[in-house]
Design a protein around this motif. Structure first.
Motif, PDB file in Angstrom:
ATOM      1  N   ALA A  29     -39.014 -19.742  49.414  1.00  0.00           N
ATOM      2  CA  ALA A  29     -39.898 -18.640  49.475  1.00  0.00           C
ATOM      3  C   ALA A  29     -40.446 -18.207  50.946  1.00  0.00           C
ATOM      4  O   ALA A  29     -41.211 -19.520  51.363  1.00  0.00           O
ATOM      5  CB  ALA A  29     -40.680 -18.905  48.683  1.00  0.00           C
ATOM      6  N   THR A  51     -36.061 -14.399  37.349  1.00  0.00           N
ATOM      7  CA  THR A  51     -36.805 -14.369  38.644  1.00  0.00           C
ATOM      8  C   THR A  51     -37.076 -13.009  38.966  1.00  0.00           C
ATOM      9  O   THR A  51     -37.679 -11.997  38.677  1.00  0.00           O
ATOM     10  CB  THR A  51     -36.187 -15.171  40.259  1.00  0.00           C
ATOM     11  OG1 THR A  51     -36.499 -16.295  39.688  1.00  0.00           O
ATOM     12  CG2 THR A  51     -36.976 -15.025  40.829  1.00  0.00           C
ATOM     13  N   ALA A  57     -41.488 -15.718  40.747  1.00  0.00           N
ATOM     14  CA  ALA A  57     -40.126 -16.950  40.880  1.00  0.00           C
ATOM     15  C   ALA A  57     -40.532 -17.954  39.809  1.00  0.00           C
ATOM     16  O   ALA A  57     -41.333 -17.972  39.254  1.00  0.00           O
ATOM     17  CB  ALA A  57     -40.634 -17.648  42.014  1.00  0.00           C
ATOM     18  N   VAL A  80     -42.517 -11.726  43.630  1.00  0.00           N
ATOM     19  CA  VAL A  80     -40.805 -11.998  44.117  1.00  0.00           C
ATOM     20  C   VAL A  80     -40.753  -9.819  44.591  1.00  0.00           C
ATOM     21  O   VAL A  80     -41.152  -9.167  44.187  1.00  0.00           O
ATOM     22  CB  VAL A  80     -39.481 -11.879  43.137  1.00  0.00           C
ATOM     23  CG1 VAL A  80     -38.417 -12.057  44.540  1.00  0.00           C
ATOM     24  CG2 VAL A  80     -39.957 -13.752  43.739  1.00  0.00           C
ATOM     25  N   ILE A  83     -35.291 -10.489  47.660  1.00  0.00           N
ATOM     26  CA  ILE A  83     -34.203 -10.956  47.824  1.00  0.00           C
ATOM     27  C   ILE A  83     -33.179 -11.019  47.964  1.00  0.00           C
ATOM     28  O   ILE A  83     -32.279 -10.109  47.985  1.00  0.00           O
ATOM     29  CB  ILE A  83     -34.181 -11.664  45.950  1.00  0.00           C
ATOM     30  CG1 ILE A  83     -35.060 -11.585  45.100  1.00  0.00           C
ATOM     31  CG2 ILE A  83     -32.802 -13.296  45.944  1.00  0.00           C
ATOM     32  CD1 ILE A  83     -34.266 -12.279  42.814  1.00  0.00           C
ATOM     33  N   LEU A  94     -36.685 -15.207  49.466  1.00  0.00           N
ATOM     34  CA  LEU A  94     -36.976 -14.484  48.130  1.00  0.00           C
ATOM     35  C   LEU A  94     -38.907 -14.371  49.341  1.00  0.00           C
ATOM     36  O   LEU A  94     -38.891 -15.287  50.161  1.00  0.00           O
ATOM     37  CB  LEU A  94     -37.452 -15.733  47.217  1.00  0.00           C
ATOM     38  CG  LEU A  94     -36.923 -16.233  46.541  1.00  0.00           C
ATOM     39  CD1 LEU A  94     -37.637 -17.485  45.410  1.00  0.00           C
ATOM     40  CD2 LEU A  94     -35.956 -15.264  45.581  1.00  0.00           C
ATOM     41  N   VAL A  96     -41.841 -13.380  49.336  1.00  0.00           N
ATOM     42  CA  VAL A  96     -43.039 -13.329  48.096  1.00  0.00           C
ATOM     43  C   VAL A  96     -44.262 -12.997  48.824  1.00  0.00           C
ATOM     44  O   VAL A  96     -43.903 -13.061  49.865  1.00  0.00           O
ATOM     45  CB  VAL A  96     -42.741 -14.037  47.815  1.00  0.00           C
ATOM     46  CG1 VAL A  96     -41.408 -15.056  47.204  1.00  0.00           C
ATOM     47  CG2 VAL A  96     -43.428 -15.659  48.149  1.00  0.00           C
TER      48      VAL A  96
END
Length: 124
Positions: A29, A51, A57, A80, A83, A94, A96
Motif C-alpha cells: 500500500a 478490493t 483495501a 484504492v 492497482i 495499491l 491508496v
C-alpha cells in the motif's frame, strides 16, 4: 502448475495474478499523493476480489486465516485509487488514499523506523 506461460504473464495484457503455494500474493500500500510506502500485506483471491469490488483495501490475515478489511475496527480505511501489477504478476502496488494512520501502532506508515547500526531509530 499454471497453464499460463511466463511470456503471457510478463508481456501480455491479461490480468493473470500469480498466487504463491499458499494462495497469496504481496500487496504494497502506497500513499497515492506522497508515494510513501504505508504497509505491506498479503491478498488471496477473495481479498483481491473484494478490493476491486469495493475500492477499499482488503487483505488476507495470515494470523487469523481470514479476510480482513483494513480499517474495519479503526476506521482507518485505505481507499484504492489504482492497482499496479509487477512484471510477473505476483505482487501488487495499491495506490491508496489513507483515512488515518496505516499502521496498527498508530504511526502513519508501518515503516516508521530505520536501522542505525544494530538499533532502530524512529523516523520523524
Amino acid at each position: 502448475m499454471s497453464d499460463v506461460s511466463s511470456a503471457e504473464r510478463e508481456l501480455g495484457s491479461a490480468f493473470l495474478p500469480k498466487f504463491d503455494a499458499h494462495g497469496l500474493l504481496i500487496a504494497i500500500a502506497v500513499d497515492a499523493v506522497s508515494r510513501d510506502i504505508l504497509m505491506v500485506a498479503y491478498m488471496d483471491e477473495e481479498a483481491l476480489a473484494k478490493t476491486r469490488e469495493t475500492g477499499l483495501a482488503h487483505f488476507h490475515s495470515r494470523s487469523r486465516g481470514k479476510l480482513w478489511l483494513k480499517g474495519e475496527t479503526s476506521g482507518h480505511f485505505l481507499r484504492v485509487q489504482e492497482i499496479r501489477v509487477d512484471c510477473d504478476q505476483d505482487a501488487l502496488m495499491l495506490l491508496v488514499k489513507p483515512e488515518g494512520p496505516a499502521c496498527h501502532t498508530g504511526a502513519r506508515s508501518c515503516f516508521y523506523r530505520q536501522l542505525e547500526g544494530d538499533a532502530l531509530g524512529r523516523i520523524a
